[in-house]
Design a protein around this motif. Structure first.
Motif, PDB file in Angstrom:
ATOM      1  N   ALA A 272      -0.358   9.383  -2.884  1.00  0.00           N
ATOM      2  CA  ALA A 272      -0.559   7.874  -2.356  1.00  0.00           C
ATOM      3  C   ALA A 272       0.542   7.223  -2.980  1.00  0.00           C
ATOM      4  O   ALA A 272       0.903   6.371  -2.118  1.00  0.00           O
ATOM      5  N   ASP A 273       0.974   7.422  -3.961  1.00  0.00           N
ATOM      6  CA  ASP A 273       2.292   6.462  -4.305  1.00  0.00           C
ATOM      7  C   ASP A 273       3.913   7.187  -4.137  1.00  0.00           C
ATOM      8  O   ASP A 273       4.688   6.491  -4.023  1.00  0.00           O
ATOM      9  N   GLY A 274       3.774   8.507  -3.818  1.00  0.00           N
ATOM     10  CA  GLY A 274       5.019   9.220  -3.771  1.00  0.00           C
ATOM     11  C   GLY A 274       5.951   8.985  -4.660  1.00  0.00           C
ATOM     12  O   GLY A 274       7.339   9.277  -4.625  1.00  0.00           O
ATOM     13  N   SER A 275       5.797   8.542  -5.994  1.00  0.00           N
ATOM     14  CA  SER A 275       6.616   8.366  -6.932  1.00  0.00           C
ATOM     15  C   SER A 275       7.265   9.863  -7.573  1.00  0.00           C
ATOM     16  O   SER A 275       6.617  10.641  -7.391  1.00  0.00           O
ATOM     17  N   ARG A 276       8.282   9.772  -7.922  1.00  0.00           N
ATOM     18  CA  ARG A 276       9.168  10.930  -8.621  1.00  0.00           C
ATOM     19  C   ARG A 276       9.198  10.845 -10.129  1.00  0.00           C
ATOM     20  O   ARG A 276       8.919   9.833 -10.685  1.00  0.00           O
ATOM     21  N   VAL A 277       9.362  12.118 -10.510  1.00  0.00           N
ATOM     22  CA  VAL A 277       9.383  12.120 -12.216  1.00  0.00           C
ATOM     23  C   VAL A 277      10.787  11.577 -12.363  1.00  0.00           C
ATOM     24  O   VAL A 277      11.837  11.459 -11.694  1.00  0.00           O
ATOM     25  N   GLY A 278      10.718  10.628 -13.357  1.00  0.00           N
ATOM     26  CA  GLY A 278      12.023   9.987 -14.065  1.00  0.00           C
ATOM     27  C   GLY A 278      11.709   9.181 -15.102  1.00  0.00           C
ATOM     28  O   GLY A 278      10.556   9.160 -15.440  1.00  0.00           O
ATOM     29  N   LEU A 279      12.631   8.424 -15.483  1.00  0.00           N
ATOM     30  CA  LEU A 279      12.531   7.610 -16.688  1.00  0.00           C
ATOM     31  C   LEU A 279      11.590   6.715 -16.814  1.00  0.00           C
ATOM     32  O   LEU A 279      10.676   6.431 -17.720  1.00  0.00           O
ATOM     33  N   ARG A 280      11.463   6.121 -15.367  1.00  0.00           N
ATOM     34  CA  ARG A 280      10.309   5.103 -15.261  1.00  0.00           C
ATOM     35  C   ARG A 280       8.887   5.460 -15.469  1.00  0.00           C
ATOM     36  O   ARG A 280       7.987   4.969 -16.119  1.00  0.00           O
ATOM     37  N   LYS A 281       8.888   6.673 -15.023  1.00  0.00           N
ATOM     38  CA  LYS A 281       7.416   7.581 -14.895  1.00  0.00           C
ATOM     39  C   LYS A 281       7.304   7.801 -16.653  1.00  0.00           C
ATOM     40  O   LYS A 281       6.025   7.558 -17.026  1.00  0.00           O
ATOM     41  N   MET A 282       8.296   8.218 -17.285  1.00  0.00           N
ATOM     42  CA  MET A 282       8.147   8.448 -18.801  1.00  0.00           C
ATOM     43  C   MET A 282       7.502   7.199 -19.467  1.00  0.00           C
ATOM     44  O   MET A 282       6.530   7.281 -20.338  1.00  0.00           O
ATOM     45  N   VAL A 283       8.301   6.014 -19.247  1.00  0.00           N
ATOM     46  CA  VAL A 283       8.014   4.614 -19.704  1.00  0.00           C
ATOM     47  C   VAL A 283       6.325   4.400 -19.367  1.00  0.00           C
ATOM     48  O   VAL A 283       5.444   4.167 -20.246  1.00  0.00           O
ATOM     49  N   GLU A 284       6.189   4.590 -18.214  1.00  0.00           N
ATOM     50  CA  GLU A 284       4.683   4.379 -17.852  1.00  0.00           C
ATOM     51  C   GLU A 284       3.630   5.213 -18.519  1.00  0.00           C
ATOM     52  O   GLU A 284       2.867   4.671 -19.059  1.00  0.00           O
ATOM     53  N   ASN A 285       3.975   6.350 -18.575  1.00  0.00           N
ATOM     54  CA  ASN A 285       2.975   7.343 -19.178  1.00  0.00           C
ATOM     55  C   ASN A 285       2.951   7.044 -20.871  1.00  0.00           C
ATOM     56  O   ASN A 285       1.813   7.030 -21.266  1.00  0.00           O
ATOM     57  N   LEU A 286       3.948   6.658 -21.369  1.00  0.00           N
ATOM     58  CA  LEU A 286       3.981   6.291 -22.629  1.00  0.00           C
ATOM     59  C   LEU A 286       3.217   5.237 -22.955  1.00  0.00           C
ATOM     60  O   LEU A 286       2.473   4.897 -23.850  1.00  0.00           O
TER      61      LEU A 286
END
Lengths: 213, 144
Positions: free
Chosen positions: B111-125
């Motif tokens: 649905a969101d097509g987002s990639r793994v990356g620093l932004r994703k890590m911050v979101e997850n944290l």
């Protein structure tokens, strides 16, 4: 009451509830998939998966591949090895030959560079628009995977001018490129290749880029 | 800080938010099991033969854990599952980044097509912290 025990944090009841949720979730998932498998078209997946990367064709000896380098191409699963080569285009005479296959072909930097120099490839950037804007291989078009996945008409309408498609992405093994390659094949394109190493490998070698001002 | 972590409103809000996120994420994955299986494959973290099984079952566990948090039914058990999963997702993204994989996250299906990356890590944290707050025991007057 069990609920009150959970509220007060008695570990044994929490773990019992965790196990309950997990078991229930697994059961629901299996049942849902079973129903999905029986639907038409099948909505679920097989219980056990197969390795899809084995379906990729790797163009052999990327360093020396050229008209003389044909021997280095591996011919698996093909009865008549020569039949899979498209009729050589004069413009591609000095370029490595990309076989006409029903699966993605993995190529590497030296081959990509040859196609770039001869303007013999249709370059597709599978990264996001903001990355594309920051710098790209000159002449490439931007086709992010999520755009491609939702727009089959766009995929079919790409005019490659008979050139092989060369997809690249942000590096690593470029699995996004590989997924995009499958989409392009499904949309009826042939000679779809993806560039392992992607944009970082291109930049690292100091090759020409555009954008990013 | 300890007092803040025992604020029942904060705990409830974190629970509602994480419950909602997990339900949305689970529905997206349940909607396209095959795509989710491919995304798991791209992480290269588990044997190929297990990928489909995880793709089939994990979204449903997410869904039930999310519902448990949102509806307040055994919320601490659901919250514990959400916390453990968030920690696991955080590690998965970090490992994928460290290995230089340029892949879709798969966090919300396709649905969101987002990639793994620093932004994703911050979101997850951030979400891991919210999930952790959600499993704290509310401040209890009798104990004060």
């Amino acid at each position: 009451m069990e609920n009150e025990a959970a509220q007060q944090g008695r570990p044994d009841s929490i773990f019992r509830n965790v196990i309950l949720i997990v078991v229930l979730g697994v059961a629901l998932g299996l049942v849902h998939n079973l129903v999905g498998l029986k639907s038409e078209p099948a909505y679920g997946v097989d219980w056990i998966s197969v390795d899809r990367t084995e379906d990729v064709f790797v163009l052999g000896d990327n360093d020396a591949a050229g008209p003389e380098g044909e021997d280095d191409v591996e011919y698996h699963d093909v009865d008549d090895p020569m039949a899979m080569f498209a009729a050589p285009d004069p413009a591609e005479a000095d370029l490595p030959q990309i076989p006409d296959m029903d699966r993605p072909i993995q190529i590497q930097l030296p081959v990509v560079k040859k196609f770039f120099d001869a303007a013999g490839g249709y370059f597709v950037d599978a990264r996001e628009p903001d990355e594309f804007d920051l710098g790209r291989i000159p002449g490439s078009i931007n086709l992010p995977f999520d755009t491609a996945a939702t727009d089959p008409v766009l995929l079919e309408s790409l005019d490659t001018g008979g050139r092989p498609i060369i997809i690249y992405c942000g590096g690593g093994d470029c699995e996004v490129s590989l997924n995009l390659a499958w989409l392009l094949l499904e949309a009826g394109h042939t000679r779809v290749t993806y560039f392992q190493g992607g944009y970082p490998a291109w930049v690292q070698n100091g090759y020409e880029i555009e954008g990013g001002e | 800080m300890g007092r803040l972590l025992r604020n029942r409103h904060l705990i409830r809000i974190c629970g509602l938010f994480m419950g909602g996120v997990f339900i949305v994420a689970a529905m997206a994955k349940i909607g396209d099991v095959a795509a989710f299986s491919t995304q798991i494959h791209n992480f290269r973290m588990m044997p190929v033969s297990l990928e489909n099984l995880v793709a089939i079952t994990l979204p449903w566990i997410e869904l039930l854990a999310g519902l448990s948090l949102l509806l307040g039914i055994r919320p601490r058990a659901g919250g514990l599952i959400v916390t453990v999963l968030m920690a696991f997702f955080l590690v998965a993204v970090a490992v994928a980044m460290a290995r230089g994989l340029d892949i879709e996250c798969g966090c919300f299906g396709t649905a969101d097509g987002s990639r793994v990356g620093l932004r994703k890590m911050v979101e997850n944290l951030g979400m891991l912290i919210l999930a952790f707050i959600a499993i704290q025991t509310p401040f209890n007057r009798e104990q004060a």
